[in-house]
Design a protein around this motif. Structure first.
Motif, PDB file in Angstrom:
ATOM      1  N   PRO A 283      14.825   6.228  -7.584  1.00 13.62           N
ATOM      2  CA  PRO A 283      13.756   5.500  -8.281  1.00 13.62           C
ATOM      3  C   PRO A 283      13.954   5.413  -9.790  1.00 13.62           C
ATOM      4  O   PRO A 283      13.313   4.605 -10.450  1.00 13.62           O
ATOM      5  CB  PRO A 283      12.496   6.306  -7.946  1.00 13.62           C
ATOM      6  N   GLU A 284      14.854   6.250 -10.317  1.00 11.89           N
ATOM      7  CA  GLU A 284      15.051   6.266 -11.768  1.00 11.89           C
ATOM      8  C   GLU A 284      16.034   5.208 -12.240  1.00 11.89           C
ATOM      9  O   GLU A 284      16.040   4.855 -13.421  1.00 11.89           O
ATOM     10  CB  GLU A 284      15.549   7.654 -12.206  1.00 11.89           C
ATOM     11  N   ASN A 285      16.892   4.693 -11.312  1.00 13.03           N
ATOM     12  CA  ASN A 285      17.871   3.708 -11.805  1.00 13.03           C
ATOM     13  C   ASN A 285      17.325   2.288 -11.743  1.00 13.03           C
ATOM     14  O   ASN A 285      16.338   1.997 -11.059  1.00 13.03           O
ATOM     15  CB  ASN A 285      19.221   3.834 -11.067  1.00 13.03           C
ATOM     16  N   VAL A 286      17.983   1.402 -12.450  1.00 12.90           N
ATOM     17  CA  VAL A 286      17.493   0.031 -12.624  1.00 12.90           C
ATOM     18  C   VAL A 286      17.449  -0.719 -11.305  1.00 12.90           C
ATOM     19  O   VAL A 286      16.465  -1.402 -11.001  1.00 12.90           O
ATOM     20  CB  VAL A 286      18.381  -0.725 -13.638  1.00 12.90           C
ATOM     21  N   LYS A 287      18.512  -0.608 -10.496  1.00 11.23           N
ATOM     22  CA  LYS A 287      18.570  -1.363  -9.237  1.00 11.23           C
ATOM     23  C   LYS A 287      17.426  -0.980  -8.303  1.00 11.23           C
ATOM     24  O   LYS A 287      16.786  -1.843  -7.703  1.00 11.23           O
ATOM     25  CB  LYS A 287      19.910  -1.121  -8.549  1.00 11.23           C
ATOM     26  N   SER A 288      17.153   0.315  -8.216  1.00  9.94           N
ATOM     27  CA  SER A 288      16.076   0.764  -7.334  1.00  9.94           C
ATOM     28  C   SER A 288      14.726   0.245  -7.798  1.00  9.94           C
ATOM     29  O   SER A 288      13.892  -0.174  -6.990  1.00  9.94           O
ATOM     30  CB  SER A 288      16.066   2.294  -7.262  1.00  9.94           C
ATOM     31  N   ARG A 289      14.504   0.264  -9.117  1.00  9.81           N
ATOM     32  CA  ARG A 289      13.231  -0.242  -9.636  1.00  9.81           C
ATOM     33  C   ARG A 289      13.105  -1.744  -9.384  1.00  9.81           C
ATOM     34  O   ARG A 289      12.023  -2.254  -9.106  1.00  9.81           O
ATOM     35  CB  ARG A 289      13.119   0.058 -11.139  1.00  9.81           C
ATOM     36  N   GLU A 290      14.230  -2.455  -9.465  1.00 12.27           N
ATOM     37  CA  GLU A 290      14.215  -3.902  -9.193  1.00 12.27           C
ATOM     38  C   GLU A 290      13.836  -4.169  -7.730  1.00 12.27           C
ATOM     39  O   GLU A 290      13.100  -5.108  -7.434  1.00 12.27           O
ATOM     40  CB  GLU A 290      15.585  -4.503  -9.493  1.00 12.27           C
TER      41      GLU A 290
ATOM     42  N   ILE B 250      11.997  -2.216  -5.788  1.00 14.18           N
ATOM     43  CA  ILE B 250      10.573  -1.925  -5.640  1.00 14.18           C
ATOM     44  C   ILE B 250       9.734  -3.101  -6.111  1.00 14.18           C
ATOM     45  O   ILE B 250       8.789  -3.535  -5.439  1.00 14.18           O
ATOM     46  CB  ILE B 250      10.201  -0.649  -6.425  1.00 14.18           C
ATOM     47  N   GLU B 251      10.088  -3.650  -7.280  1.00 10.07           N
ATOM     48  CA  GLU B 251       9.334  -4.782  -7.819  1.00 10.07           C
ATOM     49  C   GLU B 251       9.484  -6.023  -6.951  1.00 10.07           C
ATOM     50  O   GLU B 251       8.526  -6.779  -6.770  1.00 10.07           O
ATOM     51  CB  GLU B 251       9.779  -5.080  -9.258  1.00 10.07           C
ATOM     52  N   LYS B 252      10.674  -6.230  -6.415  1.00 10.50           N
ATOM     53  CA  LYS B 252      10.895  -7.408  -5.563  1.00 10.50           C
ATOM     54  C   LYS B 252      10.057  -7.318  -4.288  1.00 10.50           C
ATOM     55  O   LYS B 252       9.446  -8.321  -3.866  1.00 10.50           O
ATOM     56  CB  LYS B 252      12.380  -7.525  -5.194  1.00 10.50           C
ATOM     57  N   ILE B 253      10.002  -6.138  -3.678  1.00 12.08           N
ATOM     58  CA  ILE B 253       9.208  -5.974  -2.459  1.00 12.08           C
ATOM     59  C   ILE B 253       7.737  -6.195  -2.747  1.00 12.08           C
ATOM     60  O   ILE B 253       7.026  -6.870  -1.994  1.00 12.08           O
ATOM     61  CB  ILE B 253       9.456  -4.585  -1.843  1.00 12.08           C
ATOM     62  N   LYS B 254       7.255  -5.653  -3.865  1.00  6.86           N
ATOM     63  CA  LYS B 254       5.848  -5.857  -4.231  1.00  6.86           C
ATOM     64  C   LYS B 254       5.559  -7.329  -4.464  1.00  6.86           C
ATOM     65  O   LYS B 254       4.506  -7.848  -4.057  1.00  6.86           O
ATOM     66  CB  LYS B 254       5.515  -5.046  -5.482  1.00  6.86           C
ATOM     67  N   LYS B 255       6.486  -8.034  -5.102  1.00 12.75           N
ATOM     68  CA  LYS B 255       6.307  -9.467  -5.365  1.00 12.75           C
ATOM     69  C   LYS B 255       6.280 -10.255  -4.053  1.00 12.75           C
ATOM     70  O   LYS B 255       5.442 -11.146  -3.859  1.00 12.75           O
ATOM     71  CB  LYS B 255       7.432  -9.960  -6.263  1.00 12.75           C
ATOM     72  N   LEU B 256       7.210  -9.922  -3.150  1.00 10.44           N
ATOM     73  CA  LEU B 256       7.255 -10.621  -1.861  1.00 10.44           C
ATOM     74  C   LEU B 256       5.999 -10.343  -1.037  1.00 10.44           C
ATOM     75  O   LEU B 256       5.463 -11.252  -0.392  1.00 10.44           O
ATOM     76  CB  LEU B 256       8.502 -10.195  -1.073  1.00 10.44           C
ATOM     77  N   GLU B 257       5.525  -9.105  -1.050  1.00  8.10           N
ATOM     78  CA  GLU B 257       4.286  -8.782  -0.343  1.00  8.10           C
ATOM     79  C   GLU B 257       3.123  -9.588  -0.913  1.00  8.10           C
ATOM     80  O   GLU B 257       2.250 -10.059  -0.173  1.00  8.10           O
ATOM     81  CB  GLU B 257       3.993  -7.276  -0.456  1.00  8.10           C
ATOM     82  N   HIS B 258       3.101  -9.749  -2.227  1.00  2.00           N
ATOM     83  CA  HIS B 258       2.041 -10.529  -2.856  1.00  2.00           C
ATOM     84  C   HIS B 258       2.105 -11.992  -2.422  1.00  2.00           C
ATOM     85  O   HIS B 258       1.074 -12.666  -2.299  1.00  2.00           O
ATOM     86  CB  HIS B 258       2.143 -10.426  -4.377  1.00  2.00           C
TER      87      HIS B 258
ATOM     88  N   LEU C 277       0.814  -1.208   0.000  1.00  2.00           N
ATOM     89  CA  LEU C 277       0.000   0.000   0.000  1.00  2.00           C
ATOM     90  C   LEU C 277       0.852   1.265   0.000  1.00  2.00           C
ATOM     91  O   LEU C 277       0.336   2.352  -0.206  1.00  2.00           O
ATOM     92  CB  LEU C 277      -0.915   0.012   1.233  1.00  2.00           C
ATOM     93  N   ALA C 278       2.135   1.107   0.266  1.00  5.33           N
ATOM     94  CA  ALA C 278       2.997   2.262   0.408  1.00  5.33           C
ATOM     95  C   ALA C 278       3.432   2.786  -0.951  1.00  5.33           C
ATOM     96  O   ALA C 278       3.509   2.051  -1.934  1.00  5.33           O
ATOM     97  CB  ALA C 278       4.232   1.891   1.234  1.00  5.33           C
ATOM     98  N   GLY C 279       3.731   4.063  -0.994  1.00  3.42           N
ATOM     99  CA  GLY C 279       4.215   4.670  -2.220  1.00  3.42           C
ATOM    100  C   GLY C 279       5.723   4.626  -2.302  1.00  3.42           C
ATOM    101  O   GLY C 279       6.424   4.124  -1.424  1.00  3.42           O
ATOM    102  N   GLN C 280       6.224   5.206  -3.383  1.00  8.22           N
ATOM    103  CA  GLN C 280       7.660   5.265  -3.628  1.00  8.22           C
ATOM    104  C   GLN C 280       8.368   6.033  -2.523  1.00  8.22           C
ATOM    105  O   GLN C 280       9.514   5.746  -2.183  1.00  8.22           O
ATOM    106  CB  GLN C 280       7.871   5.948  -4.984  1.00  8.22           C
ATOM    107  N   SER C 281       7.679   7.020  -1.951  1.00  6.69           N
ATOM    108  CA  SER C 281       8.283   7.854  -0.910  1.00  6.69           C
ATOM    109  C   SER C 281       8.727   7.027   0.286  1.00  6.69           C
ATOM    110  O   SER C 281       9.730   7.342   0.930  1.00  6.69           O
ATOM    111  CB  SER C 281       7.282   8.919  -0.440  1.00  6.69           C
ATOM    112  N   ASN C 282       7.978   5.961   0.601  1.00  6.23           N
ATOM    113  CA  ASN C 282       8.322   5.134   1.755  1.00  6.23           C
ATOM    114  C   ASN C 282       9.696   4.495   1.602  1.00  6.23           C
ATOM    115  O   ASN C 282      10.509   4.488   2.526  1.00  6.23           O
ATOM    116  CB  ASN C 282       7.262   4.045   1.959  1.00  6.23           C
ATOM    117  N   LEU C 283       9.947   3.940   0.403  1.00  6.53           N
ATOM    118  CA  LEU C 283      11.240   3.294   0.168  1.00  6.53           C
ATOM    119  C   LEU C 283      12.369   4.313   0.121  1.00  6.53           C
ATOM    120  O   LEU C 283      13.475   4.049   0.604  1.00  6.53           O
ATOM    121  CB  LEU C 283      11.195   2.488  -1.127  1.00  6.53           C
ATOM    122  N   ILE C 284      12.100   5.467  -0.463  1.00  3.17           N
ATOM    123  CA  ILE C 284      13.123   6.507  -0.513  1.00  3.17           C
ATOM    124  C   ILE C 284      13.507   6.916   0.910  1.00  3.17           C
ATOM    125  O   ILE C 284      14.692   7.027   1.249  1.00  3.17           O
ATOM    126  CB  ILE C 284      12.615   7.731  -1.305  1.00  3.17           C
ATOM    127  N   PHE C 285      12.482   7.100   1.756  1.00  2.00           N
ATOM    128  CA  PHE C 285      12.729   7.477   3.149  1.00  2.00           C
ATOM    129  C   PHE C 285      13.550   6.404   3.854  1.00  2.00           C
ATOM    130  O   PHE C 285      14.523   6.703   4.557  1.00  2.00           O
ATOM    131  CB  PHE C 285      11.398   7.681   3.870  1.00  2.00           C
TER     132      PHE C 285
END
Length: 539
Positions: free
Chosen positions: A352-359, A361-369, A333-341
């Motif tokens: 958030p613009e580089n590849v590693k950061s996007r990976e 974000i996607e990994k956390i969303k996948k694990l939460e799922h 439920l959290a936004g990008q700001s949470n991870l940046i913080f």
């Protein structure tokens, strides 16, 4: 000049009457020292004549050397139709050597005739004789007018006569008690205002939480004129508990302009609250105001985005003032700001613009799922982020583990865990028994690691939760295990998910050990607060 409100702590007496709360003598001594460091004015240690534990406590308490607080013994007025001088309870208070005593007496006529089964006149004599006897022996006496508010509403004149007798006998404080916890704030305010104008003796308040109004009732009583508040740390106590000093003190000091303790002492409040829960072996609600782990936690992306601009957007005080800290939760439920913080907090280069950061974000969303829940497991989240950025040194790796469960002819069940791990190239192979499979794994892993990392001896598990994620799968359902660990001063949580409960527990357990070896914990040590941000008054 700021008015001072005296804080009377009864955690060691009234608090221990709460269901599931039991303190040893050593526990009570430890908590007394912590309360003294917090700066409370009175510490009620128990009834020196009621049981062997309290007798021993008062004997050993002579060695405490309290710096701020007075130690108080508790007792009742003399027995009916007897003398104060022959009353064992009163004499035990005197023999305990304390400088102050709380004396509880009936002030509700219904209780006098029904519970004490004596006359209203005899009860007045019991109050006068008992207070005077203790005063004649040099003690400061606080008279607790039990059931005062119920008595006032039922028979105003008699209830006022009860506290008048205590004043005539020389009581130093008169404490108005909402013993059944059934009064409302407007009743408390009205009655206290009336009483405070009638007596020269200073007035205090003692409330219970049966209507969840103990804190509110204490605060309005102070506004109406009382200058002592009685309560317990975390609000523990009989039935629904006592007034919670962890809410009362900061409300009085930070919101209402009263002086209770110094700002430096107030910054110890969260640590004190968590220390008491640890010693008393109960779990403090995470959403407890001011001192709970969720008191300054933020999850919604809009909220986090705002607090990154200024904490005041969603925080009513600076958490450091009470020794707590701001937390940002990460979930689906959290936004990008949470991870940046969170990344900034860990000093990680998260863009958030580089590849590693996007990976990530996607990994956390996948694990939460899949069922992971990082909002309740900050330690696992930090390990995940540090692993992704390569900023963590692996202190050990797991090769394998095995569980053996044996039920014997005498119906006893024995669990044994065998663990094989690698520590900097050295293979360590250990086995240990436990009360259950998870306990056996914990013992075996700890046994293997403590030889190389002795600091783990100070760590232990304080909470273990299992949640079924997909109930429709019945016994094949996936489960989420949350483990809370502590080293007495700090606390952290880890998570594991699997269709196998043992594997999920193992995952959370290993994360807990890895996190402990980072040399830091999710709950940081007490923050250093600039002096200009501490409290209202230093005295």
């Amino acid at each position: 000049m700021t008015d001072t409100v005296k804080i009377f702590d009864t955690t060691l007496r009234d608090g221990t009457q709460g269901e599931g709360i039991s303190l040893s003598v050593e526990d009570k001594l430890k908590i007394a020292r912590k309360l003294d460091d917090l700066g409370v004015h009175y510490i009620e240690g128990g009834n020196p004549g009621s049981n062997g534990k309290d007798i021993e406590f008062f004997n050993r308490a002579r060695e405490l050397r309290l710096k701020h607080a007075k130690l108080v013994a508790f007792g009742s007025t003399r027995r009916k139709n007897s003398s104060a001088a022959s009353d064992a309870s009163l004499n035990n208070i005197i023999a305990s050597g304390v400088p102050a005593a709380t004396l509880v007496g009936k002030s509700w006529d219904f209780h006098v005739t029904t519970a004490l089964q004596t006359t209203l006149e005899e009860n007045l004599s019991m109050i006068y004789d008992s207070v005077k006897y203790l005063k004649d022996h040099g003690l400061e006496v606080l008279f607790d007018a039990e059931h005062f508010f119920d008595g006032f509403k039922n028979n105003r004149d008699y209830t006022l006569e009860c506290i008048r007798k205590a004043e005539e006998a020389g009581a130093d404080w008169i404490i108005l008690c909402d013993t059944n916890g059934g009064s409302l704030p407007d009743e408390i305010r009205r009655i206290v205002q009336e009483v405070c104008g009638m007596y020269r003796t200073p007035i205090g308040i003692h409330t219970h939480n049966d209507c969840e109004l103990a804190v509110a009732n204490s605060l309005v009583a102070v506004q109406a004129g009382v200058r002592q508040v009685q309560g317990t740390i975390n609000g523990i106590g009989e039935r629904c508990g006592n007034a919670n000093l962890c809410s009362i003190i900061p409300n009085l000091q930070l919101k209402m302009g009263f002086s209770c303790i110094t700002g430096e002492q107030l910054a110890n409040l969260t640590q004190t609250a968590r220390y008491v829960t640890e010693i008393a072996n109960f779990h403090m609600p995470v959403n407890q105001p001011y001192v709970g782990t969720s008191a300054f936690a933020h999850k919604g992306g809009i909220h986090v985005s705002a607090i990154m601009k200024h904490p005041k957007t969603y925080e009513h005080i600076q958490p450091e003032l009470v020794g707590n800290k701001q937390r940002v939760l990460v979930s689906e439920l959290a936004g990008q700001s949470n991870l940046i913080f969170k990344a900034q907090e860990l000093q990680l280069d998260f863009n958030p613009e580089n590849v590693k950061s996007r990976e990530i974000i996607e990994k956390i969303k996948k694990l939460e799922h899949q069922g992971y829940q990082f909002e309740g497991a900050d330690a696992s989240l930090e390990l995940l982020l540090r692993d992704a950025f390569g900023t963590i040194e692996e202190m050990f790796t797991v090769d394998s583990f095995k569980i053996l469960v044996e039920k014997n002819a005498d119906q006893s069940v024995v669990c044994e865990a065998i663990v094989k791990i690698n520590i900097h190239g050295e293979t360590v192979y250990t086995a240990a028994e436990g009360a259950g499979p998870v306990n056996a794994l914990d013992n075996a892993l700890r046994k293997a690691l403590v030889q190389h990392y002795p600091s783990l001896e100070q760590m232990h598990l304080t909470d273990y939760k299992v949640r079924v994620i997909d109930e429709k799968e019945a016994t094949a359902a996936k489960v989420r295990v949350l483990i809370e660990s502590t080293n007495m001063e700090n606390t952290w949580s880890t998570v594991g998910v699997s269709a196998n409960m043992i594997e999920a527990s193992w995952e959370a357990l290993v994360d807990s050990m890895r996190y402990a070896l980072l040399g830091k914990t999710n709950a940081q040590p007490k923050p250093v607060v600039p002096k200009e941000r501490l409290g209202l008054v230093n005295h």
